[in-house]
Design a protein around this motif. Sequence first.
Motif, short mmCIF file in Angstrom:
data_model
loop_
_atom_site.label_atom_id
_atom_site.label_comp_id
_atom_site.label_asym_id
_atom_site.label_seq_id
_atom_site.Cartn_x
_atom_site.Cartn_y
_atom_site.Cartn_z
N ILE A 144 0.89 -0.98 0.20
CA ILE A 144 0.31 -0.25 -0.16
C ILE A 144 0.90 1.08 0.17
O ILE A 144 0.75 1.92 -0.67
N GLN A 145 1.61 1.30 0.89
CA GLN A 145 3.20 2.13 0.38
C GLN A 145 3.25 2.66 -0.37
O GLN A 145 3.79 4.05 -0.67
N LEU A 146 4.10 1.46 -1.60
CA LEU A 146 4.55 1.52 -2.95
C LEU A 146 3.44 2.39 -3.58
O LEU A 146 3.72 3.19 -4.33
N LEU A 147 2.15 1.44 -3.73
CA LEU A 147 0.85 2.34 -4.85
C LEU A 147 1.21 3.48 -3.75
O LEU A 147 0.09 4.15 -4.91
N LEU A 148 0.85 3.75 -2.79
CA LEU A 148 0.34 5.45 -2.24
C LEU A 148 1.33 6.02 -2.86
O LEU A 148 1.60 7.23 -3.03
N GLY A 149 3.69 6.12 -3.17
CA GLY A 149 4.12 6.76 -3.40
C GLY A 149 4.59 7.40 -1.40
O GLY A 149 5.54 8.42 -1.78
N HIS A 150 3.98 7.20 -0.88
CA HIS A 150 4.75 7.80 0.81
C HIS A 150 5.96 6.54 0.67
O HIS A 150 6.82 5.92 0.28
N ASN A 151 7.20 7.61 1.33
CA ASN A 151 8.45 7.41 1.63
C ASN A 151 8.64 6.98 2.96
O ASN A 151 9.55 5.66 2.85
N SER A 152 7.42 6.71 4.04
CA SER A 152 7.82 5.94 4.98
C SER A 152 6.41 5.30 5.26
O SER A 152 5.12 5.40 5.06
N THR A 153 6.96 3.97 5.89
CA THR A 153 5.52 2.79 6.48
C THR A 153 4.84 4.14 8.00
O THR A 153 3.56 3.47 7.71
N LYS A 154 5.81 4.37 8.16
CA LYS A 154 4.54 5.85 9.35
C LYS A 154 3.59 6.13 8.80
O LYS A 154 2.38 6.13 9.19
N THR A 155 3.29 7.01 7.52
CA THR A 155 2.61 7.98 6.56
C THR A 155 1.88 7.20 6.96
O THR A 155 0.48 6.79 6.73
N THR A 156 1.53 5.72 5.94
CA THR A 156 0.70 4.26 5.56
C THR A 156 0.19 4.00 6.87
O THR A 156 -0.93 3.42 6.50
N GLU A 157 1.16 4.19 7.64
CA GLU A 157 0.91 3.02 9.01
C GLU A 157 -0.49 3.50 9.94
O GLU A 157 -1.38 3.18 10.87
N VAL A 158 -1.52 4.68 9.59
CA VAL A 158 -2.40 5.98 10.10
C VAL A 158 -3.85 5.39 9.29
O VAL A 158 -4.64 5.29 10.43
N TYR A 159 -3.52 4.16 8.04
CA TYR A 159 -4.65 3.60 8.06
C TYR A 159 -4.88 1.98 8.54
O TYR A 159 -6.39 2.15 8.92
N THR A 160 -4.24 2.10 8.97
CA THR A 160 -3.77 0.35 10.51
C THR A 160 -4.85 1.19 11.54
O THR A 160 -6.02 0.41 11.94
N HIS A 161 -5.47 2.32 11.48
CA HIS A 161 -6.06 2.71 12.59
C HIS A 161 -8.03 2.92 12.52
O HIS A 161 -8.39 3.67 13.16
N ILE A 162 -8.25 2.81 11.27
CA ILE A 162 -9.15 3.26 10.39
C ILE A 162 -9.76 2.24 9.56
O ILE A 162 -10.66 1.85 9.83
N ALA A 163 -8.93 1.23 9.74
CA ALA A 163 -9.66 -0.25 8.76
C ALA A 163 -9.99 -1.15 9.98
O ALA A 163 -9.92 -1.02 10.83
N ASN A 164 -10.95 -1.00 9.48
CA ASN A 164 -12.21 -2.33 9.86
C ASN A 164 -11.56 -3.96 10.58
O ASN A 164 -11.83 -5.02 11.20
N THR A 165 -10.82 -4.47 9.92
CA THR A 165 -10.32 -5.36 9.81
C THR A 165 -10.50 -6.11 11.63
O THR A 165 -10.99 -6.86 11.34
N SER A 166 -9.26 -5.71 12.36
CA SER A 166 -9.92 -6.04 13.56
C SER A 166 -10.68 -6.25 14.43
O SER A 166 -11.11 -7.15 14.89
#
Length: 175
Positions: A144-166
Amino acid sequence: MPEVLSQNEVKRMIAAMSNLKHKCIISLLYSAGLRRSELLNLKISDIDSERMQIRIENAKGGKDRYTLLGKNVLEDLRQYYKKWRPQHYLIEGQNGGPYSGKSVVNVVKEAARRAKIQKNVVPHMLRHSFATHLLEDGVNLRQIQLLLGHNSTKTTEVYTHIANTSMKLIRNPLD
């Protein structure tokens, strides 16, 4: 926390658009996780239908990347191309120049209104929804980080807080 739409809400927005160009705008923003500026800078040659990818050149931070091209989006883009015959940019304004950012905002807001979505929907919300839905479907955070073009996984990790997965794994005590 980024605000996201459900997959159903996004599909309703796309279905609500009778204008093929507007439908392609909504579909590309969501299905490729594009920023508004990235959509506006897409060229016809950036669509790789053989590999089912979209090349994003000179994105935020001056980086290039590839993202997803959906089959349904490709079909709509082919119809759009036949009808509108863009010359340089994939999504062009009426006089052949670049489409305006304000027009993209208006298209997104109109799609949300027609889909009867009460949230204040903006183009970037479709990018947030793309990332969240991929995470909920089990896509690896690094991908997902690569698809979005984020430099850091930290930027992408915000989505783990809003995803319904868990949350889906937890049974409500009243059920």
